[in-house]
Structures are given as structure tokens and as C-alpha cells.
Write an enzyme that holds these catalytic residues in place. Sequence first.
Site, PDB file in Angstrom:
ATOM      1  N   GLY A 139      -3.172  -1.960 -15.168  1.00 22.26           N
ATOM      2  CA  GLY A 139      -2.969  -2.265 -16.585  1.00 22.26           C
ATOM      3  C   GLY A 139      -1.835  -3.263 -16.763  1.00 22.26           C
ATOM      4  O   GLY A 139      -0.822  -3.177 -16.085  1.00 22.26           O
ATOM      5  N   ALA A 190      11.082 -14.081 -11.974  1.00 23.31           N
ATOM      6  CA  ALA A 190      12.275 -13.752 -11.181  1.00 23.31           C
ATOM      7  C   ALA A 190      11.955 -13.728  -9.687  1.00 23.31           C
ATOM      8  O   ALA A 190      12.735 -14.233  -8.867  1.00 23.31           O
ATOM      9  CB  ALA A 190      12.837 -12.406 -11.632  1.00 23.31           C
ATOM     10  N   ARG A 232      -9.030  -4.677 -11.975  1.00 22.57           N
ATOM     11  CA  ARG A 232      -9.182  -3.483 -11.155  1.00 22.57           C
ATOM     12  C   ARG A 232     -10.135  -3.865 -10.022  1.00 22.57           C
ATOM     13  O   ARG A 232     -11.007  -4.706 -10.206  1.00 22.57           O
ATOM     14  CB  ARG A 232      -9.706  -2.329 -12.012  1.00 22.57           C
ATOM     15  N   ASP A 247       0.850   3.237 -10.899  1.00 22.03           N
ATOM     16  CA  ASP A 247       0.592   4.214  -9.851  1.00 22.03           C
ATOM     17  C   ASP A 247      -0.538   3.784  -8.904  1.00 22.03           C
ATOM     18  O   ASP A 247      -0.395   3.856  -7.684  1.00 22.03           O
ATOM     19  CB  ASP A 247       0.230   5.531 -10.565  1.00 22.03           C
ATOM     20  N   THR A 255       4.410  -0.766 -15.784  1.00 23.02           N
ATOM     21  CA  THR A 255       3.505   0.084 -16.566  1.00 23.02           C
ATOM     22  C   THR A 255       4.205   0.540 -17.841  1.00 23.02           C
ATOM     23  O   THR A 255       5.383   0.896 -17.798  1.00 23.02           O
ATOM     24  CB  THR A 255       3.033   1.318 -15.766  1.00 23.02           C
ATOM     25  N   ASP A 283       3.620   3.203 -19.302  1.00 25.27           N
ATOM     26  CA  ASP A 283       3.613   4.669 -19.363  1.00 25.27           C
ATOM     27  C   ASP A 283       4.910   5.321 -18.875  1.00 25.27           C
ATOM     28  O   ASP A 283       5.146   6.494 -19.159  1.00 25.27           O
ATOM     29  CB  ASP A 283       2.453   5.229 -18.524  1.00 25.27           C
ATOM     30  N   ASP A 303       5.556   6.385 -15.980  1.00 25.36           N
ATOM     31  CA  ASP A 303       5.197   7.597 -15.236  1.00 25.36           C
ATOM     32  C   ASP A 303       5.417   7.478 -13.732  1.00 25.36           C
ATOM     33  O   ASP A 303       4.780   8.183 -12.954  1.00 25.36           O
ATOM     34  CB  ASP A 303       3.729   7.977 -15.531  1.00 25.36           C
ATOM     35  N   ARG A 351      -1.172   8.088 -20.404  1.00 27.47           N
ATOM     36  CA  ARG A 351      -1.938   8.526 -19.233  1.00 27.47           C
ATOM     37  C   ARG A 351      -1.354   9.794 -18.622  1.00 27.47           C
ATOM     38  O   ARG A 351      -0.808   9.797 -17.531  1.00 27.47           O
ATOM     39  CB  ARG A 351      -1.988   7.403 -18.199  1.00 27.47           C
ATOM     40  N   GLY A 400      11.374   8.855 -36.147  1.00 19.85           N
ATOM     41  CA  GLY A 400      11.654   9.951 -37.073  1.00 19.85           C
ATOM     42  C   GLY A 400      10.429  10.796 -37.367  1.00 19.85           C
ATOM     43  O   GLY A 400      10.310  11.392 -38.446  1.00 19.85           O
ATOM     44  N   ALA A 401       9.507  10.854 -36.410  1.00 16.80           N
ATOM     45  CA  ALA A 401       8.316  11.692 -36.604  1.00 16.80           C
ATOM     46  C   ALA A 401       8.709  13.169 -36.555  1.00 16.80           C
ATOM     47  O   ALA A 401       9.795  13.521 -36.083  1.00 16.80           O
ATOM     48  CB  ALA A 401       7.283  11.377 -35.530  1.00 16.80           C
ATOM     49  N   GLU A 421      -2.171  10.615 -25.477  1.00 16.11           N
ATOM     50  CA  GLU A 421      -3.580  10.636 -25.078  1.00 16.11           C
ATOM     51  C   GLU A 421      -3.681  11.373 -23.746  1.00 16.11           C
ATOM     52  O   GLU A 421      -2.935  11.094 -22.823  1.00 16.11           O
ATOM     53  CB  GLU A 421      -4.133   9.212 -24.912  1.00 16.11           C
ATOM     54  N   ARG A 428      -5.112  12.940 -41.290  1.00 13.57           N
ATOM     55  CA  ARG A 428      -5.625  11.625 -40.896  1.00 13.57           C
ATOM     56  C   ARG A 428      -5.235  11.361 -39.441  1.00 13.57           C
ATOM     57  O   ARG A 428      -4.224  11.894 -38.955  1.00 13.57           O
ATOM     58  CB  ARG A 428      -5.029  10.509 -41.758  1.00 13.57           C
ATOM     59  N   HIS A 484      -4.773  -0.397 -27.784  1.00 13.94           N
ATOM     60  CA  HIS A 484      -4.259  -1.532 -27.013  1.00 13.94           C
ATOM     61  C   HIS A 484      -3.152  -2.318 -27.688  1.00 13.94           C
ATOM     62  O   HIS A 484      -2.506  -3.140 -27.044  1.00 13.94           O
ATOM     63  CB  HIS A 484      -5.418  -2.453 -26.616  1.00 13.94           C
TER      64      HIS A 484
END
Length: 326
Positions: A14, A25, A75, A106, A129, A131, A133, A175, A189-190, A226, A250, A256
Site C-alpha cells: 500500500g 533521501a 502487489r 508488513d 505504511t 497503519d 502496525d 488493517r 475529540g471523538a 476496519e 449514520r 482511500h
Amino acid sequence: MSTVKCVGILTSGGDAPGMNAAIRAVTRSAIYNGMRVKGIYRGYKGLILDEIEEFKTQNVSNIIQRGGTILKTARCVEFKTPEGRKQAYDKLQEHGIDALIAIGGDGTLTGARIFAQEFNFPIVGLPGTIDNDLYGTDTTIGYDTALNTIMECVDKIRDTATSHDRLFFVEVMGRDAGFLALNGAIASGAEAAIIPEISLEKDQLAEMIENGFRKSKNSSIVLVAESEVTGGAMGVAERVKKEYPQFDVRVSILGHLQRGGSPTAQDRILATRMGVAAIDALLDDQRNVMMGIQNDQIVYVPFSKAIKNDKPINRDLLNTLRVSSI
Ligand code: ADP
């Protein structure tokens, strides 16, 4: 002292904002240190298909501010087979490339690790990434930009949520990791975040509603990572409609939108530091390591550690969100 004379660079998996800053760089640092540089287009796919070009410093001019990746990304299922990896190795030999810098997530680093072991080939990885992660690094290239994008989107959604007294579930990427959802919720502030790391431990939705998370407010925004484990924003909203029909619900899936855009200063600086450090690592005869950042210091993380371990979320942040959203 390293014997690397020509370094190949690719982006894979991704795309993430800041990948261009990293390409810039790496290219400049390699040239500065007397190496040649070859840009490999479309990740491992372009390597196998010979989409390779000599890079000079001008090839990376005027790209630090651009999202996406000028090297493109793809990919590549062939790279998951020994035959595909052999083809890739032959191309590297043909082009005189004797070390590789792989920028991706990953999957990209998993492929890099297998290839490096199979052919005893020096590879240095950069964590690219949104994410966040990857284990062994406090943050990844693209994460800060995505977080800022989420914050801006939620700010806008809040205008509507407040005007209509609605409960909004906003789905963000990750992910199977809750970094974007949890920190995005704090930054915007959710009222709450539903994240996979906690989903297996308790019913976050039921807890939120039982705690009366909406008592002092007309509207609420909940960020949902997600993931199959969380059910995503649609899954959570369906549950609310059935179990708590008093809410006007809602859903908004940011999708994306979260990947694109000009990288933040933080991502540009991180990518530039890691790109320069990746060439230093090769000069230092390091191989099969990912560049990481810990407490503002660049560190080398062996691929085996970066990939195999689940990076834990900072649980203090759960309390920070809970307290700050009453
Ligand atoms: P990301 O790097 O963002 O996690 P992917 O999971 O799609 O993205 O992986 C990018 C590419 O890395 C794959 O298309 C494939 O070419 C390579 N890759 C991923 N997993 C492996 C694997 N187990 N063996 C070899 N190559 C892999």
C-alpha cells in the site's frame, strides 16, 4: 566497510505519504556516499519485469511534498514463489545491484526477509505504511499524515453530527490495528473508539452505551477501526439499529482518502532520517534490518522482530480518550 556499489530502491504494497521523501533521501544519501542508485518501479513486480532505471539526484527533485510514490507500487504474487524470487534475483544481478532498500509494510518486509535469506542478499527495509502496525518502531512513514487527514475529516463530520443530533460511526483504516482509530479519536475529540485490540476482551459498544457516553452531548462520533474483529462501522451501526433503536445512526467510511495527500512535516522528516540511516546501515554492513525510530533515535530492527510481533497499543491512551470525552 561496506562493498555495496549499487543500491536498488523500491516501494511496495500500500502506498503511504512520505514514501517519496524516503526515495529522495535514499537516492541522495547513496550518491553522496559514492554509490550508484537504480529506481525499481512497481515493487517486486517491476523488479521481475525489469522496470528499472538509473537514478541521479535530479530524479528525486521536487518530490518531497508529494503523496503516493513516484516509483509506483504493486502487489506481486510471483514474488511469493521461489521461481518468482529467482527471476527477481537474476534481474538484480543483471543490473549490478548489490543491495536493496525496500519501502513498504508488513507484506513487503516479509517478502524482503525471505528473499534476503534465500539469496544471502543485503536488504534494508523502511516502514512505509499508514497503519503504524510494525513492531520495533514508535511510528511509521505515512501514519502522521493519515492521522491528520482523519482529524480533518472528523472535524467536518462533526458539523453535521451536531446539527442533526446524530450518532456517527466513522470507519478508519488500520488493517487490524487500532492506532489510527484511537489516536484519531483523541485528536478529533471523538467520544470513543472501537479497536480490534480490545474487541476480543470486551464489548466496547455495549460498554459505551451503558456508561451513558452520550448523556452530556447532542451528538456523538465514534471511530471504528476496519477489521473483521470490530465488524467495521457498518457492522457496529447495524447492531445499534437493532439493539439501541433510540439512536439516529449514520456511517461514514473514510476509505482511500486516508492514504493520499501531501505528507506532514513529521512524516517528511521521519522518511528523510530513515532514508539517510538506511544507507548508513548498509555502509555499516547491516543487513536484513528495518529502520525504526524509538524515543527519537534511529534503531535497527531485525526483520524477524518487526514482522512477527504484534505491536501493542499504548493502553494509557484508552483512559485518556475516556476521560477527555465525558
Ligand atoms: P504491505 O507491504 O503494505 O503490507 P502487501 O501485504 O500487499 O503490502 O505485500 C506487498 C508485497 O510483498 C506482495 O504483493 C508480495 O509481492 C510481497 N509479499 C508479501 N508477503 C510475502 C510472502 N509471504 N512471501 C514473499 N513475498 C511476499
